[in-house]
Each structure stands twice: as structure tokens, then as C-alpha cells.
Design a protein around this motif. Structure first.
Motif, PDB file in Angstrom:
ATOM      1  N   ARG A  44      -6.742   9.434  -0.961  1.00 54.42           N
ATOM      2  CA  ARG A  44      -5.613   8.517  -0.996  1.00 54.42           C
ATOM      3  C   ARG A  44      -5.967   7.265  -0.208  1.00 54.42           C
ATOM      4  O   ARG A  44      -6.906   7.262   0.598  1.00 54.42           O
ATOM      5  CB  ARG A  44      -4.351   9.170  -0.421  1.00 54.42           C
ATOM      6  N   ASP A  48      -0.979   5.305   1.439  1.00 51.69           N
ATOM      7  CA  ASP A  48      -0.361   6.343   0.609  1.00 51.69           C
ATOM      8  C   ASP A  48       0.132   7.492   1.488  1.00 51.69           C
ATOM      9  O   ASP A  48      -0.536   7.872   2.448  1.00 51.69           O
ATOM     10  CB  ASP A  48      -1.368   6.893  -0.406  1.00 51.69           C
ATOM     11  N   THR A  53      -3.667  10.480  -4.168  1.00 52.09           N
ATOM     12  CA  THR A  53      -3.360   9.654  -5.336  1.00 52.09           C
ATOM     13  C   THR A  53      -4.512   9.681  -6.330  1.00 52.09           C
ATOM     14  O   THR A  53      -4.410   9.101  -7.410  1.00 52.09           O
ATOM     15  CB  THR A  53      -3.048   8.202  -4.924  1.00 52.09           C
ATOM     16  N   ARG A 151      -2.467   0.989  -1.227  1.00 54.64           N
ATOM     17  CA  ARG A 151      -1.774   2.061  -1.958  1.00 54.64           C
ATOM     18  C   ARG A 151      -2.152   2.032  -3.432  1.00 54.64           C
ATOM     19  O   ARG A 151      -2.680   1.039  -3.943  1.00 54.64           O
ATOM     20  CB  ARG A 151      -0.262   1.891  -1.839  1.00 54.64           C
ATOM     21  N   TYR A 222      -5.453  -0.114  -7.507  1.00 53.14           N
ATOM     22  CA  TYR A 222      -5.015  -0.003  -6.118  1.00 53.14           C
ATOM     23  C   TYR A 222      -4.642  -1.377  -5.587  1.00 53.14           C
ATOM     24  O   TYR A 222      -5.275  -2.382  -5.912  1.00 53.14           O
ATOM     25  CB  TYR A 222      -6.112   0.633  -5.252  1.00 53.14           C
TER      26      TYR A 222
END
Length: 330
Positions: A44, A48, A53, A151, A222
């Protein structure tokens, strides 16, 4: 209250060279490893919160097995199962925590051919002190390695299935709103940027007349905080011998982009910043015509139309060969 999807959750990726993919996603992109279970790695970004993710597992070739979305409420998972099952979609029930960090879930195949997963319950693993941010509202230390995005932002998927069916499924069955689209004078949607959040798109879906397989995965994206981060990312990619497209700016979404491909799996990654958010409850879809598509894709910078990325094959001794890689199968 009707069942609803809250956000994009994760992408399950298979790679034919997991070692190369891990190097790329950890050291170049800058994702953090949550944990390894068996031969699967869970990662991640530093901002996050859920367990991962992105998951990377070994496979004969690079492919995306499914894309996960989190619902707004726990009961929404069962409600979606009833709704979709009642309309003839085959529902696979996944026991809680079968996927690390993910509670009870359902999987099904969308008309586009993509395998989707819906879940609510998640784990938010505590980070060991050496990697933990001093900020209580942040997971890991920021800018700790690689390009260091904050993120997960969105996914871009392609299909040659009937567009009149695919976009209707995402809007009417899953509750997505089409914020921008490329549409013919006859009303056929060629590409749609769709969201369930204030983002311009959580999912972009592009239609084709014919693909090698019905469902393709074009890229995972991202988010980076600003354009300076994106320029730094470009330098990092080039220092690792990777070919990039960009930086550039989309007209659709107004965001600044940089594209690079994971040498291990062939997965295209977009690093993304800028753009705009949508807070209007009565937002009307922005319509672009086919003749405006190239401008819609590229406002300025490297064109992403007709410009395939060149993927280096890398091992410990350096770049061995290069080849153009299409979108991943799913």
C-alpha cells in the motif's frame, strides 16, 4: 437507503517475475510492504489505510485477477449479492479474511468481462514504529523511498463488450456516475470516466471494437500530492532505466500524469496529480466527441495516443532487452 460502493479498494496482480515487480513497486514507485503470506505480497502507499491496495502473486504471465471495491455499509455486500444474483449474475462468496485484510466478500464478472469484488470489513494494520509516521492521521512516513505516492487513485480498464450494456451496468447496478465521456453523435459511449467519490474517476472504462481478449486492464493509478512530486518521480524512473510517457496533462480530468510500466508483470502504472474534484449533486456529464479525443487525452506533454511504452527487462546485471507491452489481460 440503497446499497452503494464507497471507494476503489485494491488490485490483485499476477506477475511472471515477482522479484522484478517487487523491486519496481517498492523501490521505484515507493509502496510499502504490509506483509508477505506464502508467495503473495501485499502493498500500500504511505497514505493508504486498509491492509493493501495492491497484491502481487506469481503467475505464468502478467494479469489482473480481480479489482476490489469497498461498500459503504456491511449489509451492502449481501444486498449487492441479492440484486446481481437476481439478475442472473453468478455470485462467488468469499469467506472473511480469505484475502488478508479483507472481510466477507462477493465476486462476479461484469458485462465488460472484468472480475470485480465487493467487501466492507477490512483490517487497518498497525505499522511498526520504525516505519510509522509521527502524524496520527497518516500511516507511514511520507517520501521514505521511491516516487512515494500518497494513495491509490483509480483504475483504467478496456473492453470490446457492448458499450450500451457495460456503462449501464456500472451506473445502474453499481451506482457509478459518468463525469466525463467520449460519445458519438448517435449517443454511443466510447470512453467513460466514472466515480462514486468526488474524484473525476475511480474507474475509467474504454470501449473498443475488437481486443485480443474481451477484458483488458490498462493501468493502475497512484496519487501524488503535487507536480513537483511527479517531476521527481520522472527522474527516479529514468535513474532505474525505465521508459516513461510524460509528464503531461489530460484535458479530461485536468490532471497531470506520468506513465511507467512494471518490468515484471507488464502492469502500466500512472502517477497522477492535480485535476479537480466534483461536489455538485447535479453534475452533468461533460461530453467530448470522437474528433476531440486526442485533445481530451493530452492537453500538453507527451501524447498517450499511439505511443506504446517500451518495457526494459531488468535483472541484477542491468537492462537486457526492451519490448512494447499492451494492456494486461484479466
Amino acid at each position: 437507503m440503497k446499497q452503494a460502493i464507497a471507494k476503489l479498494g485494491y488490485v490483485a496482480l499476477q506477475s511472471s517475475n515477482v522479484e522484478a515487480s517487487l523491486h519496481f513497486f517498492q523501490d521505484v514507485i515507493g509502496l510499502e510492504l504490509t506483509e508477505q503470506i506464502g508467495d503473495t505480497y501485499y502493498l500500500r502507499a504511505w497514505g493508504d489505510f486498509q491492509h493493501h491496495t495492491l497484491s502481487i502473486a506469481p503467475g505464468e504471465a502478467g494479469r489482473v485477477t480481480h479489482i476490489g471495491f469497498r461498500t459503504k455499509r456491511r449489509e451492502d455486500v449481501a444486498l449487492f449479492a441479492d440484486q446481481l444474483g437476481g439478475k442472473g449474475y453468478e455470485i462467488e462468496h468469499i469467506a472473511a479474511w480469505t484475502t488478508p485484510g479483507i472481510g466477507e466478500a462477493i465476486r462476479f464478472t461484469a458485462p465488460s468481462g472484468h472480475r470485480l469484488e465487493l467487501y466492507y470489513d477490512i483490517e487497518k494494520p498497525v505499522v511498526e514504529e520504525s516505519r510509522r509516521s509521527v502524524l496520527k492521521n497518516q500511516t507511514y512516513k511520507s517520501y521514505n523511498k521511491g516516487a512515494s505516492p500518497r494513495r491509490l487513485d483509480h483504475v483504467n480498464i478496456h473492453t470490446d463488450a457492448d458499450s450500451s450494456v457495460t456503462y449501464k451496468f456500472f451506473t445502474e447496478e453499481l451506482g457509478f456516475r459518468i463525469n466525463e465521456c467520449v460519445e458519438t453523435e448517435e449517443g454511443d459511449i466510447l470512453a467513460g470516466w466514472m466515480s462514486v467519490t468526488p474524484l473525476v474517476h475511480d474507474v475509467a472504462l474504454v470501449s473498443h471494437e475488437k481486443l485480443e481478449t474481451t477484458a483488458r486492464f490498462h493501468h493502475i493509478s497512484y496519487w501524488q500530492d503535487n507536480s513537483g512530486d511527479l517531476l521527481r518521480a520522472a527522474d527516479i524512473c529514468k535513474e532505474h532505466g525505465l521508459q516513461i510517457i510524460g509528464p503531461g496533462k489530460h484535458s479530461i480530468s485536468q490532471a497531470i500524469y506520468l506513465y511507467v510500466i512494471d518490468p515484471g508483470s507488464g502492469c502500466r502504472v500512472e502517477l497522477f496529480t492535480g485535476g479537480y474534484l466534483i461536489f455538485e449533486p447535479d453534475w452533468e456529464t461533460i461530453v467530448w466527441r470522437p474528433e476531440e479525443r486526442a485533445f481530451g487525452n493530452t492537453y500538453w506533454g507527451d501524447s498517450i495516443t499511439g505511443n506504446p511504452l517500451i518495457v526494459p527487462t531488468i535483472d541484477a546485471t542491468g537492462i537486457k532487452e526492451t519490448k512494447a507491452v499492451p494492456a494486461l489481460e484479466v
